[in-house]
Design a protein around this motif. Structure first.
Motif, PDB file in Angstrom:
ATOM      1  N   LEU A  79      43.211 -57.465  56.160  1.00 23.68           N
ATOM      2  CA  LEU A  79      42.612 -56.451  55.287  1.00 23.68           C
ATOM      3  C   LEU A  79      41.432 -55.741  55.977  1.00 23.68           C
ATOM      4  N   ASP A  80      40.880 -56.353  57.007  1.00 27.67           N
ATOM      5  CA  ASP A  80      39.826 -55.701  57.785  1.00 27.67           C
ATOM      6  C   ASP A  80      40.509 -54.835  58.850  1.00 27.67           C
ATOM      7  N   VAL A  81      41.145 -53.764  58.385  1.00 24.85           N
ATOM      8  CA  VAL A  81      41.954 -52.918  59.270  1.00 24.85           C
ATOM      9  C   VAL A  81      41.084 -52.318  60.375  1.00 24.85           C
ATOM     10  N   GLU A  82      39.887 -51.895  59.996  1.00 26.38           N
ATOM     11  CA  GLU A  82      38.938 -51.320  60.967  1.00 26.38           C
ATOM     12  C   GLU A  82      38.765 -52.251  62.178  1.00 26.38           C
ATOM     13  N   ALA A  83      38.459 -53.519  61.914  1.00 29.67           N
ATOM     14  CA  ALA A  83      38.223 -54.484  63.006  1.00 29.67           C
ATOM     15  C   ALA A  83      39.503 -54.750  63.797  1.00 29.67           C
ATOM     16  N   ARG A  84      40.629 -54.913  63.086  1.00 31.25           N
ATOM     17  CA  ARG A  84      41.892 -55.229  63.773  1.00 31.25           C
ATOM     18  C   ARG A  84      42.313 -54.067  64.677  1.00 31.25           C
ATOM     19  N   VAL A  85      42.204 -52.839  64.170  1.00 34.93           N
ATOM     20  CA  VAL A  85      42.617 -51.669  64.959  1.00 34.93           C
ATOM     21  C   VAL A  85      41.713 -51.514  66.184  1.00 34.93           C
ATOM     22  N   ARG A  86      40.433 -51.764  65.988  1.00 33.27           N
ATOM     23  CA  ARG A  86      39.510 -51.669  67.137  1.00 33.27           C
ATOM     24  C   ARG A  86      39.821 -52.727  68.190  1.00 33.27           C
ATOM     25  N   GLU A  87      40.191 -53.939  67.724  1.00 35.05           N
ATOM     26  CA  GLU A  87      40.547 -55.002  68.683  1.00 35.05           C
ATOM     27  C   GLU A  87      41.760 -54.613  69.528  1.00 35.05           C
ATOM     28  N   THR A  97      51.867 -46.071  71.195  1.00 34.09           N
ATOM     29  CA  THR A  97      53.046 -46.311  70.358  1.00 34.09           C
ATOM     30  C   THR A  97      53.110 -47.778  69.925  1.00 34.09           C
ATOM     31  N   ALA A  98      52.843 -48.676  70.887  1.00 33.99           N
ATOM     32  CA  ALA A  98      52.822 -50.102  70.532  1.00 33.99           C
ATOM     33  C   ALA A  98      51.762 -50.343  69.460  1.00 33.99           C
ATOM     34  N   ARG A  99      50.603 -49.743  69.630  1.00 32.99           N
ATOM     35  CA  ARG A  99      49.523 -49.942  68.664  1.00 32.99           C
ATOM     36  C   ARG A  99      49.868 -49.373  67.293  1.00 32.99           C
ATOM     37  N   SER A 100      50.584 -48.239  67.282  1.00 34.75           N
ATOM     38  CA  SER A 100      50.848 -47.567  66.001  1.00 34.75           C
ATOM     39  C   SER A 100      51.677 -48.459  65.069  1.00 34.75           C
ATOM     40  N   ALA A 101      52.569 -49.268  65.638  1.00 36.56           N
ATOM     41  CA  ALA A 101      53.414 -50.139  64.796  1.00 36.56           C
ATOM     42  C   ALA A 101      52.557 -51.207  64.102  1.00 36.56           C
ATOM     43  N   PHE A 102      51.568 -51.729  64.826  1.00 39.38           N
ATOM     44  CA  PHE A 102      50.685 -52.755  64.233  1.00 39.38           C
ATOM     45  C   PHE A 102      49.755 -52.132  63.189  1.00 39.38           C
ATOM     46  N   ASP A 103      49.218 -50.976  63.527  1.00 45.66           N
ATOM     47  CA  ASP A 103      48.343 -50.232  62.600  1.00 45.66           C
ATOM     48  C   ASP A 103      49.069 -49.987  61.273  1.00 45.66           C
ATOM     49  N   MET A 104      50.328 -49.545  61.385  1.00 49.93           N
ATOM     50  CA  MET A 104      51.151 -49.235  60.208  1.00 49.93           C
ATOM     51  C   MET A 104      51.383 -50.491  59.357  1.00 49.93           C
ATOM     52  N   ALA A 105      51.688 -51.610  60.027  1.00 53.33           N
ATOM     53  CA  ALA A 105      51.955 -52.865  59.300  1.00 53.33           C
ATOM     54  C   ALA A 105      50.677 -53.345  58.593  1.00 53.33           C
ATOM     55  N   LEU A 106      49.527 -53.173  59.227  1.00 54.88           N
ATOM     56  CA  LEU A 106      48.262 -53.579  58.602  1.00 54.88           C
ATOM     57  C   LEU A 106      47.981 -52.735  57.351  1.00 54.88           C
ATOM     58  N   GLY A 270      48.384 -44.686  65.495  1.00 61.58           N
ATOM     59  CA  GLY A 270      48.578 -45.061  64.094  1.00 61.58           C
ATOM     60  C   GLY A 270      47.761 -44.236  63.117  1.00 61.58           C
ATOM     61  N   LEU A 271      47.752 -44.725  61.870  1.00 62.63           N
ATOM     62  CA  LEU A 271      47.136 -43.993  60.759  1.00 62.63           C
ATOM     63  C   LEU A 271      45.618 -43.946  60.857  1.00 62.63           C
ATOM     64  N   HIS A 272      45.015 -45.009  61.369  1.00 62.62           N
ATOM     65  CA  HIS A 272      43.552 -45.071  61.443  1.00 62.62           C
ATOM     66  C   HIS A 272      43.008 -43.900  62.244  1.00 62.62           C
ATOM     67  N   MET A 273      43.563 -43.697  63.441  1.00 57.66           N
ATOM     68  CA  MET A 273      43.111 -42.583  64.280  1.00 57.66           C
ATOM     69  C   MET A 273      43.598 -41.235  63.731  1.00 57.66           C
ATOM     70  N   ALA A 274      44.775 -41.217  63.130  1.00 52.18           N
ATOM     71  CA  ALA A 274      45.297 -39.965  62.569  1.00 52.18           C
ATOM     72  C   ALA A 274      44.368 -39.440  61.472  1.00 52.18           C
ATOM     73  N   LEU A 275      43.818 -40.346  60.663  1.00 54.02           N
ATOM     74  CA  LEU A 275      42.873 -39.942  59.611  1.00 54.02           C
ATOM     75  C   LEU A 275      41.595 -39.360  60.225  1.00 54.02           C
ATOM     76  N   ARG A 276      41.172 -39.921  61.349  1.00 55.03           N
ATOM     77  CA  ARG A 276      39.970 -39.391  62.022  1.00 55.03           C
ATOM     78  C   ARG A 276      40.253 -38.005  62.614  1.00 55.03           C
ATOM     79  N   ILE A 277      41.447 -37.818  63.177  1.00 52.04           N
ATOM     80  CA  ILE A 277      41.811 -36.490  63.710  1.00 52.04           C
ATOM     81  C   ILE A 277      41.840 -35.479  62.556  1.00 52.04           C
ATOM     82  N   ALA A 278      42.406 -35.892  61.430  1.00 57.08           N
ATOM     83  CA  ALA A 278      42.475 -34.988  60.274  1.00 57.08           C
ATOM     84  C   ALA A 278      41.066 -34.600  59.809  1.00 57.08           C
TER      85      ALA A 278
END
Ligand code: MG
Length: 367
Positions: A79-87, A97-106, A270-278
């Protein structure tokens, strides 16, 4: 909540017909799925569709990266997506691309834990989502024939792959416009196939044919040429391969190198960075498209949730699943009439991968 198990599936999806762009042809989408399981019975799904000439990742690279990323996540709070995505992004910064699949699952787990579909989780609302459909590089006659088919199917916009020679590309767009008549915008994508001179020649040659914008006319790293194309041609320019993350977005704005952004989860990680780009796009009043590589409806569902939640994403190019011979997704976004995208209302992504399909896939589990 803790992550207890990660399962990664190698997923090969044959296309209906080879799909050619300026960077090469694809016959099979060599994708992969990631399932993250937690100790509270909630699981999340992610998918990656690596297109090597753009992201520098193959399916084999993604599978190897996924094994290491899975080890990094075991025992941690999803649930701490911020920390997991940064790791995972500081561990493998270039494997988007590898990261985006994990980001999406989180995010899928986060949405399920909150009981909200992702577009709601992102603070958005349901809105009309219309995708275009894309014609790969072929002879002008074959491309015109396909354009007529898309028009008959009711698509509101047709995307056309270009990027060979200006002469051939002008002929392609001329024949397509002649075949479909007025009224439907044509979007073109050169996938870096031109240099500055060729781009100006091609775009000047097609400017009378109702072209809405041109994606990535020149090399991804050559922002000087991209700005020069934008200054000399009348057709608006959209950055695709030049835009991976928020730093690229800021640079593109600062250099005045484009009119629009094409956000793809496989490039942004993934979505985390996509939201920042948006968010950068909103600040710069830069309208966006959300695009795809060759994802199934799973990753397309994630992209559609993003688009629904951020109205700065005005254009959608989420057509890849229309080119696949198999559809292994249960639930998820659906294609309606004329490219209308219908989002599910279930929590998280609202999509699962068909167990019968997964049973035929090579897989490994990290726990
Ligand atoms: Mg593109």
């Amino acid at each position: 909540m803790r992550i207890v198990k990660v399962t990664v599936y190698k997923a090969d999806i044959p296309l209906v017909a080879p799909f050619r762009i300026a960077l090469g042809a694809t016959e099979v989408a060599e994708n992969f799925f990631v399932r993250i399981d937690t100790d509270e019975g909630i699981h999340g799904w992610g998918e990656g569709s690596p297109f090597p000439p753009i992201v520098g990742e193959t399916q084999a690279i993604c599978l190897a990266a996924a094994r290491d990323m899975a080890r990094l996540l075991i025992g941690k709070d999803p649930l701490d997506v911020e920390a997991r995505v940064r790791e995972i992004s500081s561990f493998l910064p270039h494997n988007t691309t590898a990261r985006s699949a994990f980001d999406m699952a989180l995010y899928d787990i986060l949405g399920k834990a909150a009981g909200l579909p992702l577009y709601r989780l992102f603070g958005g609302s349901p809105r009309e989502l219309l995708t275009d459909d894309t014609i790969g590089i072929d002879t002008p006659a074959a491309m015109a024939e396909k354009a007529v088919k898309f028009k008959e199917e009711g698509f509101h916009a047709i995307k056309v792959k270009l990027g060979t020679t200006p002469e051939e590309d002008i002929e392609r767009v001329r024949r397509i416009r002649e075949a479909i008549g007025e009224g439907i915008p044509i979007r073109v994508d050169a996938n870096q196939g031109w240099d500055l001179t060729a781009a100006v020649e091609a775009l000047t040659g097609i400017e009378g044919f109702g072209v809405q914008y041109c994606e990535q006319p020149v090399a991804a790293g050559d922002l000087d040429s991209m700005r020069a194309v934008r200054e000399r041609a009348r057709i608006p320019i959209m950055a695709d391969e030049s835009l991976f993350d928020v730093h690229d977005a800021l640079r593109l704005v600062k250099e005045e190198a484009c009119d629009y952004f094409n956000i793809k989860l496989s490039k942004s990680g993934g979505l985390h960075m996509a939201l920042r780009i948006a968010a950068v796009a909103e600040a710069a009043r830069m309208a966006c498209m959300v695009g795809c590589m060759s994802e199934t409806r799973l990753a397309l569902t994630a992209a559609a949730h993003l688009a629904s939640a951020r109205p700065i994403i005005r254009f959608l190019d989420l057509d890849s699943a229309l080119t696949h011979t198999v559809d292994p997704i249960v639930g998820g976004m659906e294609y309606g009439e004329g490219g209308r995208i219908i989002l599910p209302d279930g929590p998280g992504l609202g999509a699962e991968v068909d167990p019968a399909f997964l049973g035929k896939c090579e897989s490994f589990t990290v726990s």
